[in-house]
Design an enzyme around this catalytic site. Structure first.
Site, PDB file in Angstrom:
ATOM      1  NE  ARG A 161      -3.527  -2.218   2.832  1.00  0.00           N
ATOM      2  CZ  ARG A 161      -3.259  -3.372   3.429  1.00  0.00           C
ATOM      3  NH1 ARG A 161      -2.063  -3.559   3.968  1.00  0.00           N
ATOM      4  NH2 ARG A 161      -4.162  -4.326   3.510  1.00  0.00           N
ATOM      5  CE  LYS A 184      -6.397  -0.896   4.662  1.00  0.00           C
ATOM      6  NZ  LYS A 184      -7.693  -1.054   3.941  1.00  0.00           N
ATOM      7  CG  HIS A 252      -5.057   0.934  -3.846  1.00  0.00           C
ATOM      8  ND1 HIS A 252      -4.327   0.576  -2.730  1.00  0.00           N
ATOM      9  CD2 HIS A 252      -6.156   0.135  -3.845  1.00  0.00           C
ATOM     10  CE1 HIS A 252      -4.964  -0.387  -2.075  1.00  0.00           C
ATOM     11  NE2 HIS A 252      -6.057  -0.678  -2.734  1.00  0.00           N
ATOM     12  NE  ARG A 255      -2.910  -3.619  -1.217  1.00  0.00           N
ATOM     13  CZ  ARG A 255      -2.444  -4.483  -0.323  1.00  0.00           C
ATOM     14  NH1 ARG A 255      -1.153  -4.772  -0.294  1.00  0.00           N
ATOM     15  NH2 ARG A 255      -3.257  -5.088   0.516  1.00  0.00           N
ATOM     16  CG  HIS A 278      -6.133  -9.085   1.024  1.00  0.00           C
ATOM     17  ND1 HIS A 278      -6.219  -9.352  -0.315  1.00  0.00           N
ATOM     18  CD2 HIS A 278      -5.982  -7.746   1.124  1.00  0.00           C
ATOM     19  CE1 HIS A 278      -6.117  -8.232  -1.005  1.00  0.00           C
ATOM     20  NE2 HIS A 278      -5.973  -7.241  -0.144  1.00  0.00           N
ATOM     21  CE1 TYR A 287      -7.708  -5.129  -2.378  1.00  0.00           C
ATOM     22  CE2 TYR A 287      -5.580  -4.705  -3.365  1.00  0.00           C
ATOM     23  CZ  TYR A 287      -6.562  -4.368  -2.470  1.00  0.00           C
ATOM     24  OH  TYR A 287      -6.409  -3.267  -1.690  1.00  0.00           O
TER      25      TYR A 287
END
Length: 311
Positions: A161, A184, A252, A255, A278, A287
Site C-alpha cells: 500500500r 492495517k 493503488h 497493488r 488480506h 483484488y
C-alpha cells in the site's frame, strides 16, 4: 460532538478504544467510525428534539433508523458510503447492547443499501514499467526522479500500500530479500523484495541530499519532510496522461496489478493473500478479479473441511 450527551460520548470513546485494542482497527478506520457514529447520534438528538442519553439511545426504533438513512441519502451520500456508515452504527450498537443489556433489533435489522462492487482495474505489465520510467523522466531533479521511481517500484514489485511504502525508515536500507511490513491494524507480514526494487531504493538513497537517522522516514519531499502520498499520486497522474492510460491507473492500482500478474503467472491464491496482508480470501479474489472456479479450486485443495482425511 456538541449534540451528544456526556454519557453517549463516553460510550462512543470506549467502543472506539475497544475497536483499536481488541479488533486491531487502523487509525483511519477509527476516525471514520468516530465520525459516522457521532453524526448518527447527533442526528437522533435533532430528530427527537432533545439530548439522547444511553436510555434514549437504547429505544431507537425502525422509524428512527429510516429517518436517519433518508436524511443521510439526501446529502448525496452514495450507497457504498451509506452501507459503511450503517455498518459502523450497527457495530457500536451491538457492543453497547451487550454492555447495557438492551435489545438492539431495530438497529441491527436495518437493511444495508445494495451497491455494485467496483472491480479493480490492474495496470498492464508493460504500462507499469512505462509508469516507473516516466515518473523518473518527469522529475525536476535526478534524486526526485529516483525517489518516485523507487516508490512506484515498491508498489508494483512488492504489492505494498502507498502508506506502507511511505512509512519505511532509513533502517530498512539496504533492502534484503524479504521486507517486514506492518499493515492495517498493526498486522505484520513478510514480503519478498525483487532485485529491481532493491536497486531502485538503493539508487534513490545514493542520490538523496538529506542525512537521515535510522528511525527517520526514508522517502522525503523536496524540502526534506516525509513524502506525502499526494505527491506520488500527482506524479503518477502526470505520467498516465502522457502515456494515455485511464484515470484508474493510480498508485493503488499497482497493488492490484501486483496480485493479478502473480496469479496470471500461476501464483497460488493463498500465497498472494499472505503477500497482500488480506484477512480473507474473498478480498484477494476481488483484488485479482479471479473467477469463481479458480477460487473454489483453491478452497477444495486447502480448506480443512474440504480435504478428505487419508484412510
Amino acid at each position: 460532538m456538541t449534540l451528544i450527551t456526556p454519557a453517549a460520548r463516553d460510550a462512543l470513546q470506549k467502543w472506539l478504544d475497544h475497536q483499536r485494542a481488541l479488533k486491531g482497527a487502523s487509525d483511519n478506520t477509527i476516525e471514520a467510525y468516530s465520525r459516522d457514529v457521532a453524526v448518527f447520534l447527533s442526528f437522533m438528538t435533532a430528530h427527537h428534539g432533545e439530548p439522547q442519553g444511553l436510555g434514549a439511545i437504547a429505544k431507537i426504533t425502525v422509524s428512527d433508523m429510516r429517518a436517519w438513512m433518508a436524511a443521510t441519502r439526501r446529502q448525496d451520500v452514495g450507497a457504498r458510503s451509506m452501507a459503511r456508515k450503517l455498518s459502523a452504527v450497527k457495530s457500536f450498537y451491538r457492543w453497547l447492547a451487550e454492555r447495557e443489556g438492551f435489545e438492539p433489533t431495530a438497529v441491527l435489522a436495518t437493511r444495508s443499501p445494495k451497491f455494485s462492487a467496483k472491480l479493480p482495474r490492474p495496470v498492464e505489465a508493460e504500462a507499469a514499467k512505462d509508469l516507473i520510467s516516466t515518473v523518473a523522466e518527469n522529475a525536476p531533479e535526478d534524486w526526485v526522479g529516483a525517489r518516485d521511481s523507487a516508490v512506484i517500484t515498491l508498489l508494483y514489485g512488492c504489492g505494498l500500500r502507498i502508506s506502507e511504502a511511505l512509512s519505511l525508515t532509513r533502517a530498512a536500507v539496504p533492502l534484503g530479500e524479504v521486507l517486514r511490513i506492518e499493515g492495517k491494524g498493526g498486522k505484520e507480514r513478510m514480503v519478498p523484495v525483487l532485485p529491481v526494487a532493491r536497486q531502485a531504493v538503493a539508487h534513490y538513497v545514493a542520490l538523496m541530499p538529506f542525512e537521515l537517522g535510522p528511525s527517520d522516514i526514508l522517502f522525503r519531499g523536496v524540502r526534506g519532510r516525509p513524502l506525502s502520498p499526494r505527491v506520488v499520486q500527482k506524479s503518477m497522474a502526470q505520467a498516465r496522461l502522457q502515456l494515455g492510460l485511464p484515470a484508474t491507473a493510480t498508485p493503488h492500482a499497482l497493488r492490484h496489478s501486483f496480485a493479478t500478474h502473480l496469479l496470471n503467472a500461476g501464483g497460488d491464491l493463498r500465497a498472494i493473500q499472505e503477500l497482500l496482508g488480506h484477512a480473507s480470501l474473498s478480498t484477494t479474489q476481488a483484488y485479482t478479479a479471479v473467477d469463481l472456479g479458480r477460487l473454489l479450486d483453491v478452497y477444495d485443495k486447502t480448506h480443512p473441511k474440504a480435504v478428505a482425511p487419508e484412510k
